[in-house]
Motif scaffolding. Structure first.
Motif, mmCIF file in Angstrom:
data_model
loop_
_atom_site.group_PDB
_atom_site.id
_atom_site.type_symbol
_atom_site.label_atom_id
_atom_site.label_comp_id
_atom_site.label_asym_id
_atom_site.label_seq_id
_atom_site.Cartn_x
_atom_site.Cartn_y
_atom_site.Cartn_z
ATOM 1 N N ALA A 546 0.841 -1.197 0.000
ATOM 2 C CA ALA A 546 0.000 0.000 0.000
ATOM 3 C C ALA A 546 0.871 1.241 0.000
ATOM 4 C CB ALA A 546 -0.905 0.006 1.225
ATOM 5 N N ALA A 547 0.443 2.246 -0.719
ATOM 6 C CA ALA A 547 1.195 3.508 -0.759
ATOM 7 C C ALA A 547 1.090 4.214 0.587
ATOM 8 C CB ALA A 547 0.652 4.391 -1.866
ATOM 9 N N THR A 548 2.119 4.924 0.944
ATOM 10 C CA THR A 548 2.105 5.669 2.204
ATOM 11 C C THR A 548 1.572 7.071 2.012
ATOM 12 O OG1 THR A 548 4.414 6.319 1.839
ATOM 13 C CG2 THR A 548 4.002 4.336 3.167
ATOM 14 N N HIS A 549 1.565 7.545 0.810
ATOM 15 C CA HIS A 549 1.063 8.889 0.532
ATOM 16 C C HIS A 549 0.218 8.837 -0.736
ATOM 17 C CE1 HIS A 549 3.651 10.624 3.611
ATOM 18 N NE2 HIS A 549 4.678 9.954 3.086
ATOM 19 N N VAL A 550 -1.015 9.169 -0.614
ATOM 20 C CA VAL A 550 -1.902 9.223 -1.759
ATOM 21 C C VAL A 550 -2.558 10.582 -1.791
ATOM 22 C CG1 VAL A 550 -3.991 8.280 -2.823
ATOM 23 C CG2 VAL A 550 -2.332 6.754 -1.766
ATOM 24 N N LEU A 551 -2.493 11.223 -2.930
ATOM 25 C CA LEU A 551 -3.104 12.535 -3.052
ATOM 26 C C LEU A 551 -4.612 12.400 -3.201
ATOM 27 C CD1 LEU A 551 -0.581 14.260 -5.502
ATOM 28 C CD2 LEU A 551 -0.723 14.512 -3.013
ATOM 29 N N THR A 552 -5.340 13.339 -2.626
ATOM 30 C CA THR A 552 -6.795 13.377 -2.766
ATOM 31 C C THR A 552 -7.201 14.722 -3.334
ATOM 32 O OG1 THR A 552 -7.101 14.206 -0.518
ATOM 33 C CG2 THR A 552 -7.162 11.811 -0.815
ATOM 34 N N VAL A 553 -8.381 14.758 -3.919
ATOM 35 C CA VAL A 553 -8.910 15.993 -4.464
ATOM 36 C C VAL A 553 -10.410 16.033 -4.198
ATOM 37 C CG1 VAL A 553 -9.285 14.973 -6.748
ATOM 38 C CG2 VAL A 553 -9.082 17.461 -6.530
ATOM 39 N N THR A 554 -10.950 17.194 -3.860
ATOM 40 C CA THR A 554 -12.376 17.349 -3.630
ATOM 41 C C THR A 554 -13.064 17.660 -4.950
ATOM 42 O OG1 THR A 554 -12.052 18.119 -1.373
ATOM 43 C CG2 THR A 554 -14.160 18.631 -2.396
ATOM 44 N N VAL A 555 -14.046 16.856 -5.288
ATOM 45 C CA VAL A 555 -14.790 17.010 -6.533
ATOM 46 C C VAL A 555 -16.247 17.309 -6.188
ATOM 47 C CG1 VAL A 555 -15.540 15.871 -8.655
ATOM 48 C CG2 VAL A 555 -13.218 15.477 -7.768
ATOM 49 N N THR A 556 -16.835 18.285 -6.888
ATOM 50 C CA THR A 556 -18.222 18.690 -6.632
ATOM 51 C C THR A 556 -19.037 18.601 -7.903
ATOM 52 O OG1 THR A 556 -17.535 20.203 -4.881
ATOM 53 C CG2 THR A 556 -19.742 20.527 -5.800
ATOM 54 N N ASP A 557 -20.174 17.960 -7.801
ATOM 55 C CA ASP A 557 -21.125 17.908 -8.913
ATOM 56 C C ASP A 557 -21.885 19.230 -8.922
ATOM 57 O OD1 ASP A 557 -23.127 17.484 -10.747
ATOM 58 O OD2 ASP A 557 -24.034 15.780 -9.707
ATOM 59 N N PRO A 558 -21.771 20.054 -9.966
ATOM 60 C CA PRO A 558 -22.437 21.359 -9.964
ATOM 61 C C PRO A 558 -23.958 21.282 -10.023
ATOM 62 C CG PRO A 558 -21.447 20.908 -12.105
ATOM 63 C CD PRO A 558 -20.997 19.818 -11.193
ATOM 64 N N ASN A 559 -24.488 20.127 -10.415
ATOM 65 C CA ASN A 559 -25.945 19.996 -10.509
ATOM 66 C C ASN A 559 -26.565 19.623 -9.163
ATOM 67 O OD1 ASN A 559 -26.059 20.565 -13.325
ATOM 68 N ND2 ASN A 559 -25.369 18.477 -13.740
ATOM 69 N N THR A 560 -26.001 18.626 -8.482
ATOM 70 C CA THR A 560 -26.548 18.188 -7.204
ATOM 71 C C THR A 560 -25.875 18.862 -6.015
ATOM 72 O OG1 THR A 560 -24.978 16.354 -7.003
ATOM 73 C CG2 THR A 560 -27.029 15.926 -8.196
ATOM 74 N N HIS A 561 -24.733 19.508 -6.283
ATOM 75 C CA HIS A 561 -23.944 20.174 -5.237
ATOM 76 C C HIS A 561 -23.403 19.192 -4.212
ATOM 77 C CE1 HIS A 561 -25.238 23.976 -6.944
ATOM 78 N NE2 HIS A 561 -26.508 23.596 -6.805
ATOM 79 N N ARG A 562 -23.359 17.927 -4.556
ATOM 80 C CA ARG A 562 -22.750 16.932 -3.686
ATOM 81 C C ARG A 562 -21.253 16.885 -3.971
ATOM 82 N NH1 ARG A 562 -26.246 11.444 -3.586
ATOM 83 N NH2 ARG A 562 -24.584 10.970 -2.077
ATOM 84 N N SER A 563 -20.473 16.680 -2.906
ATOM 85 C CA SER A 563 -19.019 16.660 -3.036
ATOM 86 C C SER A 563 -18.460 15.369 -2.475
ATOM 87 C CB SER A 563 -18.393 17.848 -2.293
ATOM 88 O OG SER A 563 -18.812 19.074 -2.859
#
Length: 571
Positions: A546-563
């Motif tokens: 398993a990797a010790t460092h994994v990058l994450t990114v916040t993604v938002t659906d502009p229609n439902t506004h769910r992230s």
């Protein structure tokens, strides 16, 4: 041939004896068998008795009819055919069609059938030409009348409530009302109620008579042009009863559900007090439950039995357990509307057609090695607004996997330890089962795997058996959370159960992590690998690392506004 001369008496006797002997013997030398048959037994009389002269109209009460067949010497005779036939919709269950050998008895159990009316049942017992009749009375029907205020020239009503001895409503029973020589025919509704409407005459009083289920009630009406008689005594006991004490709400425009409210007013020696003035209300209705009383706040005068009645019909709102109070304000003399000289109350529950759902589990899992799955049991309880279980409701379950994990288990001394874990939200942010690139340029497939993680098929909610997704008599439905052994611990889950009752939906949810057997991770690694050793979502080229460092990114659906916080590819 004739013989001449004297007859020798000795010779004649011998000849006659020989003739008799020859006639008594057959060719085989034995006696001749009789060819006659034994006549069937016959009865000269039937002795008929019954253990009680009357039975209640509840449907549970019965009478036992005993029939004994006797001969001319008054001896009991068995095997005598007997028929027991009741009239007036009654039913007899006989012990047999003939009297018993030895005792000469046959019995019959008499019940009222579906007819709860007061009447006399004629039971005819026959055997051949013998016929006997006994009579059993049916008693217990109660017809109560509640008269509203009567103003000459206006329309007024009398509310009738028909019930059996146990105060259970008698529905669909014909009722005949007579007023001033005019007869009106009606039928009681599902609650045993019937409303008679009439135009109030200009006379000071009028008498209305009603007959239903074999009982008659006379209701004297005093109009506002006359003077109502004073109460016939002093009330020493006042009580109010509501039947049923729990009633369902009504849908818009419906009045099918109602409560019969009965006030009883007694004086010294429990003697009924007539002409007590009673006004029924909802005691201010502090919870805003609503509904209507047929008496509408006007006087209801007690009858000769000391009884004043009204009917409460709920609206569409439930009350909670015993949270609606029906009050009877009363006095032996007139009192103004809005005042309450004396009061008696009864509490009623107006039950929402309702649904409250709870989810139970014991936290245990069961492996099914043949299917390579684990099963975690869940029980769903469905009750109404007062906590009563609802039977026969279909419960629907669904599973959502809000996040997944990356990592692996490694030997850690004498047991297993969890290596670095990466937490990743479900890539299908809007839960439409499609990997999308949004209009804002963001995409759901941040790890470039070409598919949605976690896999929706990792877990399923299934009935424990055929039909167990429908609530039983205890209001319970039974499910399993079923998931692959290799994904245990690598997905979070949310279970949602819903049930629909009379247009009202109830829902409940519970969340957690797909559990794994603790005994396996506590066991020595030498005992074998874990079925869930490696996360199914590891994207490294080296299996089990398993990797010790994994990058994450916040993604938002502009229609439902769910992230979602999505994991990118491992380095």
């Amino acid at each position: 041939m004739k013989f001449q001369g004297k007859t020798n008496s000795k010779t004649t006797a011998i000849a006659l004896a020989a003739t008799a002997l020859l006639g008594a013997c057959s060719a085989g030398g034995g006696p001749t068998k009789s060819t006659g048959t034994t006549p069937p037994p016959t009865a000269s009389d039937l002795v008929v008795s019954v253990d009680k002269s009357s039975i209640a109209d509840t449907g549970a009460d019965t009478a036992t009819i005993t029939v004994t067949a006797v001969d001319s010497s008054r001896n009991a005779v068995g095997n005598i055919p007997v028929t027991i036939t009741p009239d007036r919709n009654a039913i007899v269950s006989a012990s047999g069609t003939t009297t018993a050998t030895g005792t000469g008895v046959v019995t019959g159990t008499l019940s009222i059938g579906s007819d709860k009316s007061d009447r006399t049942i004629d039971v005819v017992v026959t055997s051949g030409s013998i016929s006997k009749t006994i009579h059993v009375a049916v008693t217990g029907a109660q017809l109560q009348a509640t008269a509203g205020s009567a103003t000459p020239g206006q329309t007024a009503t009398v509310q009738y409530a028909l019930a059996d001895k146990n105060n259970v409503s008698i529905a669909n029973e014909p009722i005949v009302i007579t007023m001033s020589g005019t007869t009106t025919n009606g039928v009681t509704d599902a609650n045993g109620a019937y409303t008679y409407s009439y135009t109030v005459p200009s006379t000071a009083s009028v008498d209305i008579s009603a007959t239903a289920a074999g009982v008659t009630t006379d209701t004297p009406i005093t109009t506002s042009s006359g003077t109502t008689s004073a109460a016939t005594g002093t009330v020493t006991s006042a009580s109010v009863a509501a039947n049923p004490a729990t009633v369902a709400v009504n849908t818009a425009g419906s009045t099918v559900n109602s409560v019969n409210v009965r006030g009883l007013f007694l004086g010294a020696g429990n003697s009924p007090i007539q002409y007590v003035r009673v006004r029924f209300d909802l005691n201010g209705d502090p919870n805003g439950i609503g509904g209507a009383l047929t008496s509408s706040g006007g006087y209801v005068y007690t009858d000769a039995n000391g009884v004043a009645q009204t009917t409460y019909t709920p609206g569409a709102r439930g009350s909670g357990n015993q949270q609606l109070t029906i009050r009877a304000c009363w006095s032996e003399t007139d009192f103004a509307a809005g005042t309450c000289p004396n009061a008696a109350t009864a509490n009623v529950t107006v039950a929402q057609n309702g649904v409250s759902i709870s989810i139970f589990t014991n936290g245990k899992i069961t492996p099914d090695d043949n299917k390579l799955v684990y099963n975690a049991p869940y029980t769903v309880q469905v009750v109404d607004s007062v906590g009563q279980p609802i039977k026969g409701v279909l419960v629907t379950g669904s599973v959502d996997l809000p996040r997944y994990y990356r990592g692996n288990w490694v030997p850690f001394g004498t047991s297993w330890g969890l290596n670095t874990v990466n937490v990743c939200d479900n890539e299908d942010i809007n839960r439409n089962a499609v990997l999308e690139t949004y209009s804002n340029g963001q995409k759901e497939d941040q790890n470039n795997s070409g598919k949605i993680e976690p896999y929706a098929a990792d877990a399923a909610i299934t009935p424990q058996s055929v039909g167990s997704d429908t609530t039983d008599s205890f209001g319970l439905a039974y499910f399993n959370l079923q998931y692959g052994q290799n994904v245990a611990g690598w997905d979070d889950f949310t279970l949602t159960f819903s049930a629909l009752v009379s247009g009202t939906e109830g829902k409940a949810s519970t969340s957690g992590n797909l559990p794994y057997p603790a005994a396996l991770v506590d066991a020595a690694p030498s005992a074998g690998d874990l079925p869930f050793k490696n996360s199914p979502y590891n994207l490294t080229s080296a299996p089990g690392v398993a990797a010790t460092h994994v990058l994450t990114v916040t993604v938002t659906d502009p229609n439902t506004h769910r992230s979602g916080v999505l994991c990118q590819a491992q380095p």
